[in-house]
Design an enzyme around this catalytic site. Structure first.
Site, PDB file in Angstrom:
ATOM      1  N   ASP A  92       0.860  -1.186   0.000  1.00 25.20           N
ATOM      2  CA  ASP A  92       0.000   0.000   0.000  1.00 25.20           C
ATOM      3  C   ASP A  92       0.896   1.235   0.000  1.00 25.20           C
ATOM      4  O   ASP A  92       2.030   1.198   0.492  1.00 25.20           O
ATOM      5  CB  ASP A  92      -0.985  -0.010   1.176  1.00 25.20           C
ATOM      6  CG  ASP A  92      -0.363  -0.495   2.477  1.00 25.20           C
ATOM      7  OD1 ASP A  92       0.870  -0.683   2.524  1.00 25.20           O
ATOM      8  OD2 ASP A  92      -1.112  -0.682   3.453  1.00 25.20           O
ATOM      9  N   GLU A 145      -5.641   3.475   3.742  1.00 27.70           N
ATOM     10  CA  GLU A 145      -6.094   4.087   5.001  1.00 27.70           C
ATOM     11  C   GLU A 145      -7.581   4.429   4.991  1.00 27.70           C
ATOM     12  O   GLU A 145      -8.196   4.560   6.050  1.00 27.70           O
ATOM     13  CB  GLU A 145      -5.280   5.355   5.300  1.00 27.70           C
ATOM     14  CG  GLU A 145      -3.788   5.115   5.537  1.00 27.70           C
ATOM     15  CD  GLU A 145      -3.506   4.347   6.822  1.00 27.70           C
ATOM     16  OE1 GLU A 145      -4.441   4.090   7.595  1.00 27.70           O
ATOM     17  OE2 GLU A 145      -2.326   4.001   7.035  1.00 27.70           O
TER      18      GLU A 145
HETATM   19 ZN    ZN Z   1      -2.557   2.707   8.757  1.00 30.34          ZN
HETATM   20 ZN    ZN Z   2      -0.872   0.715   7.188  1.00 32.71          ZN
END
Ligand code: ZN
Ligand code: ZN
Length: 407
Positions: free
Chosen positions: A77, A147
């Site tokens: 990510d 997130e």
């Molecule tokens: Zn996070």
């Molecule tokens: Zn994270």
């Protein structure tokens, strides 16, 4: 020489550009769904390494085909958080941005996604450089907006399953507050399933001195807050873990005015779909009943947002990766981690393909250090051995499926 030692042989060279890249990423974080510079940098590097690179839904996928064999996907990510960094590191971020609500906010890689990008790019280069000891396809997937739970869905909605080959197995790792260079694995539920709910309760506004002429939504909201805490205590079996938090309660403006509505922001964490159904149904039931009890003039509304799926590691995949980790790192650096109450949207990607996966924890802190948790302005994993161990872990897990000497 094993496939792992062959592929990892140039690690010292990889390490040099990784440390430079890590500092660069750390100094210039980007918010969820605004990761344009970060994505461009990833795209440029993957292309240099010889991958077929495609932007998908704000993320980047690189595919490296190396003959017939299994297909392995690893995800990193790439987004950062609206947090003002206070680590005092020489390479601390001083960047700010204007968020989607128009507020100026600090920017920080406070969840270590810069570690994830750097380690996956390192593994991608190592696998591309040394292709003799392995066969199959390696997919490096860089996902935006973890997130906000939006990024994996954005990639799937943008046609991910038609863009890349179906992976036989998928991996992800997350830097956490364990000892740097150590790796934690667990079979089954590893990260919770999370829901956020905006609940609006309706009252009837009136003068603060004449409550009998209205319906007070603040008293109603207070009853709801109290009663919701009974769900975990009284409606779930003992030992079943769940969290219900009312993170915000907003109503009213003035002491002598009874307002006409109250808003609650509720967050839930559970470890099975069954518990999720029980908890969400109970919340709605209690809220409706309390509204009824108060004589609310309108039924409450429930708006669900920031919903994270359960992360539940496939036992067979986890066992295979763990055995490979133990062989490479030694049993003293590999441990069984506890399930975490945090949540992730990674599983939406393997779930879209029906692919088993495992997600492991990567330690990032010196022994004995009281690590600031993820999302803290003081979150500061050490660069080494974290970056090197994360890179090795990605390579070792991939080769547990791709190496010609394991099949
Ligand atoms: Zn996070
Ligand atoms: Zn994270």
């Amino acid at each position: 020489m094993t496939a792992v030692t062959e592929v990892l042989a140039p690690l010292a060279t990889t390490r040099r550009w990784q440390e430079d890249l890590y500092v660069q990423l750390h100094q210039h974080p980007e918010l969820s769904l605004h990761e344009t510079r970060t994505a461009a940098e990833i795209q440029r590097r993957l292309t240099d390494f010889g991958y077929d690179v495609t932007p998908v839904g704000g993320g980047i996928v690189g595919v490296l085909r190396n003959g017939d064999g299994p297909t392995v996907l690893m995800r990193a990510d790439i987004d950062a958080l609206p947090v003002t960094e206070r680590t005092g590191l020489p390479y601390a971020s001083t960047d700010t941005t204007v968020d989607d609500d128009g507020n100026t906010v600090g920017l920080m890689h406070a969840c270590g996604h810069d570690v994830h990008i750097t380690t996956l790019l390192g593994a991608a280069q190592l696998l591309a450089t040394t292709r003799d000891p392995w066969r199959g396809t390696f997919i490096a997937l860089f996902q935006p907006a973890e997130e906000t739970a939006a990024g994996a869905a954005a990639m799937v909605d943008a046609g991910l399953t038609d863009t890349i080959p179906r992976p036989d197995v998928a991996f992800a790792q997350h830097v956490l507050g364990y000892r740097a260079g150590h790796l934690g694995l667990i079979a089954g539920p590893m990260l919770s399933c999370a829901d956020s709910i905006r609940i609006t309760l309706f009252g009837s506004g009136t003068h603060g001195s004449m409550p009998q002429l209205g319906v007070d939504p603040i008293v109603l909201a207070a009853a709801v807050v109290q009663r919701l805490q009974g769900i975990v205590a009284r409606e779930l079996p003992p030992g079943e873990r769940a969290v219900i938090t009312v993170g915000a309660l907003n109503a009213g403006t003035k002491s002598n005015v009874i307002p006409d509505r109250a808003t609650l922001l509720v967050n839930t964490r559970v470890y099975s779909e069954q518990t999720r159904t029980t908890v969400l149904r109970a919340i709605e039931r209690i809220v409706r009943a309390e509204c009824e009890a108060s004589g609310s003039p309108e039924p409450p509304t429930f708006e669900y947002y920031d919903q994270f799926p359960l992360t539940s590691n496939d036992p067979a995949t986890t066992a295979r990766v763990r055995a490979a980790f133990e062989q490479h790192f030694g049993t003293d650096r590999v441990f069984t981690m506890d399930p975490q109450s945090a949540s992730e949207d990674f599983s939406r990607i393997p779930d879209a393909f029906g692919t088993p996966y495992t997600y492991w924890g990567l330690g990032g802190f010196p022994p004995g250090a009281q690590a600031a948790p993820n999302h803290s302005p003081f979150f500061a994993p050490v660069q080494q051995p974290t970056l090197t161990a994360g890179t090795e872990a990605a390579v070792v897990a991939a080769l547990a499926y791709l190496a010609t000497d394991v099949r």
